[in-house]
Design a protein around this motif. Structure first.
Motif, PDB file in Angstrom:
ATOM      1  N   SER A  90       1.244  -1.102   0.347  1.00  0.00           N
ATOM      2  CA  SER A  90      -0.222   0.358   0.001  1.00  0.00           C
ATOM      3  C   SER A  90       1.436   1.487   0.035  1.00  0.00           C
ATOM      4  N   VAL A  91       2.081   1.419  -0.731  1.00  0.00           N
ATOM      5  CA  VAL A  91       2.935   1.718  -1.073  1.00  0.00           C
ATOM      6  C   VAL A  91       2.343   3.424  -0.988  1.00  0.00           C
ATOM      7  N   TYR A  92       1.606   3.172  -2.248  1.00  0.00           N
ATOM      8  CA  TYR A  92       0.949   4.527  -2.725  1.00  0.00           C
ATOM      9  C   TYR A  92       0.110   4.985  -2.413  1.00  0.00           C
ATOM     10  N   ALA A  93      -0.739   4.053  -1.165  1.00  0.00           N
ATOM     11  CA  ALA A  93      -1.595   4.987  -0.550  1.00  0.00           C
ATOM     12  C   ALA A  93      -0.955   5.699   0.344  1.00  0.00           C
ATOM     13  N   PRO A  99      -2.637   4.093  -7.477  1.00  0.00           N
ATOM     14  CA  PRO A  99      -1.775   3.499  -8.116  1.00  0.00           C
ATOM     15  C   PRO A  99      -1.612   3.202  -9.579  1.00  0.00           C
ATOM     16  N   PRO A 100      -0.593   2.899  -9.994  1.00  0.00           N
ATOM     17  CA  PRO A 100      -0.460   2.432 -11.897  1.00  0.00           C
ATOM     18  C   PRO A 100      -0.878   1.584 -11.721  1.00  0.00           C
ATOM     19  N   PRO A 101      -2.162   1.748 -13.273  1.00  0.00           N
ATOM     20  CA  PRO A 101      -3.115  -0.280 -13.574  1.00  0.00           C
ATOM     21  C   PRO A 101      -1.668  -1.390 -13.691  1.00  0.00           C
ATOM     22  N   GLY A 102      -2.580  -1.923 -13.169  1.00  0.00           N
ATOM     23  CA  GLY A 102      -1.535  -3.891 -13.461  1.00  0.00           C
ATOM     24  C   GLY A 102      -1.072  -3.918 -12.216  1.00  0.00           C
ATOM     25  N   SER A 103      -0.255  -3.060 -11.157  1.00  0.00           N
ATOM     26  CA  SER A 103       0.421  -2.969  -9.919  1.00  0.00           C
ATOM     27  C   SER A 103      -0.684  -3.690  -8.443  1.00  0.00           C
ATOM     28  N   LYS A 104       0.056  -4.649  -8.003  1.00  0.00           N
ATOM     29  CA  LYS A 104      -0.788  -6.006  -6.818  1.00  0.00           C
ATOM     30  C   LYS A 104      -1.288  -4.234  -5.860  1.00  0.00           C
ATOM     31  N   GLU A 105      -1.378  -3.596  -5.797  1.00  0.00           N
ATOM     32  CA  GLU A 105      -2.048  -2.269  -5.180  1.00  0.00           C
ATOM     33  C   GLU A 105      -3.463  -2.109  -5.916  1.00  0.00           C
ATOM     34  N   ALA A 106      -3.214  -1.552  -6.914  1.00  0.00           N
ATOM     35  CA  ALA A 106      -4.398  -1.305  -8.150  1.00  0.00           C
ATOM     36  C   ALA A 106      -5.584  -2.540  -8.739  1.00  0.00           C
ATOM     37  N   GLU A 107      -4.525  -3.406  -8.541  1.00  0.00           N
ATOM     38  CA  GLU A 107      -6.073  -4.837  -7.820  1.00  0.00           C
ATOM     39  C   GLU A 107      -6.821  -5.230  -7.233  1.00  0.00           C
ATOM     40  N   GLN A 108      -5.632  -4.590  -5.834  1.00  0.00           N
ATOM     41  CA  GLN A 108      -6.140  -4.545  -4.490  1.00  0.00           C
ATOM     42  C   GLN A 108      -7.164  -3.980  -4.547  1.00  0.00           C
TER      43      GLN A 108
END
Length: 250
Positions: A90-93, A99-108
């Protein structure tokens, strides 16, 4: 939005240097735009950092240590909160960035959005309706579908068991003889296992002792840095006091 990372380029603490490198290296790996602000060579950067770290986030002595992370004027956190965000993907948060598309954070985030909108519940209901639509024969619902077949099968099984009892007895005797012959090697394997376990335990204890020594050394370095910071603050206050007294004397 610009991410600001306040660092101390000339810090004498190995622990602080390692934390600063960890933060900068991870931001570069994520290709996040950021700016490094040195508090060791720039008094304005140091004063700005100290003034803008929230009071509840400061240590007991009131002097926050680098690295400290901001998004423009908004405080993000220190190394500990950054590390927790990294472990939770959750670094972007944490940085206040999308979060950029395709990242783990975006998927979550997408999964959370789906659950909040009730899509998952609709799928579950759809499956439930599909299962309910399957018709079950009346005989099976009443428990009489295979009653006669089961009785016949039980009778056949009883007859077969009578002929297998003798074979089972002979097999058990042979297994007992083989087990008696294997007892000695098993005992030797147990001894080797105990020795390996003791070696592993000794290595673990040695590693734990080394980790404790490293932690103690890092804590000592942090205390030294805090003492240096406090000495600088006190020196600045004394200089200000001397200047005030000189002005009053004039």
């Amino acid at each position: 939005m610009v991410i600001k990372v306040f660092l101390a380029s000339s810090s004498g603490s190995t622990a602080i240097k390692k934390k600063q490198q960890d933060v900068v290296g991870f931001l570069e790996a994520l290709k996040v735009d950021y700016t490094q602000l040195d508090i060791a060579c720039n008094e304005e950067n140091r004063m700005w950092m100290r003034q803008n770290v929230p009071e509840e986030k400061k240590p007991t002595n009131g002097i926050p240590l680098p690295p400290q992370i901001f998004n423009e004027e908004n405080y993000c956190g220190d190394y500990d909160t950054f590390f927790d965000a990294k472990e939770d993907n959750s670094v972007y948060a944490f940085l206040g960035l999308p979060p950029p598309p395709g990242s783990k954070e975006a998927e979550q985030a997408d999964k959370v959005h789906i659950v909040e909108n009730g899509n998952h519940a609709e799928e579950t209901n759809a499956e439930g309706n599909l299962v309910d639509s399957i018709e079950v024969p009346v005989e099976e619902r009443n428990g009489h579908a295979h009653g006669e077949e089961e009785l016949q099968q039980a009778a056949d099984d009883e007859e077969a068991e009578g002929g297998e009892e003798e074979e089972v007895t002979e097999g058990e005797t042979a297994d007992a003889e083989e087990t008696a012959g294997d007892e000695a090697p098993a005992e030797e394997e147990d001894v080797e296992t105990v020795e390996e376990t003791e070696d592993i335990q000794a290595r673990v204890e040695e590693e734990e002792g080394q980790e404790e020594a490293d932690d103690d050394r890092e804590e000592e370095e942090l205390r030294q840095l805090e003492d240096e910071e406090e000495a600088e603050v006190q020196e600045d206050e004394e200089e200000d006091l001397e200047e005030t007294q000189e002005e009053e004397a004039e």
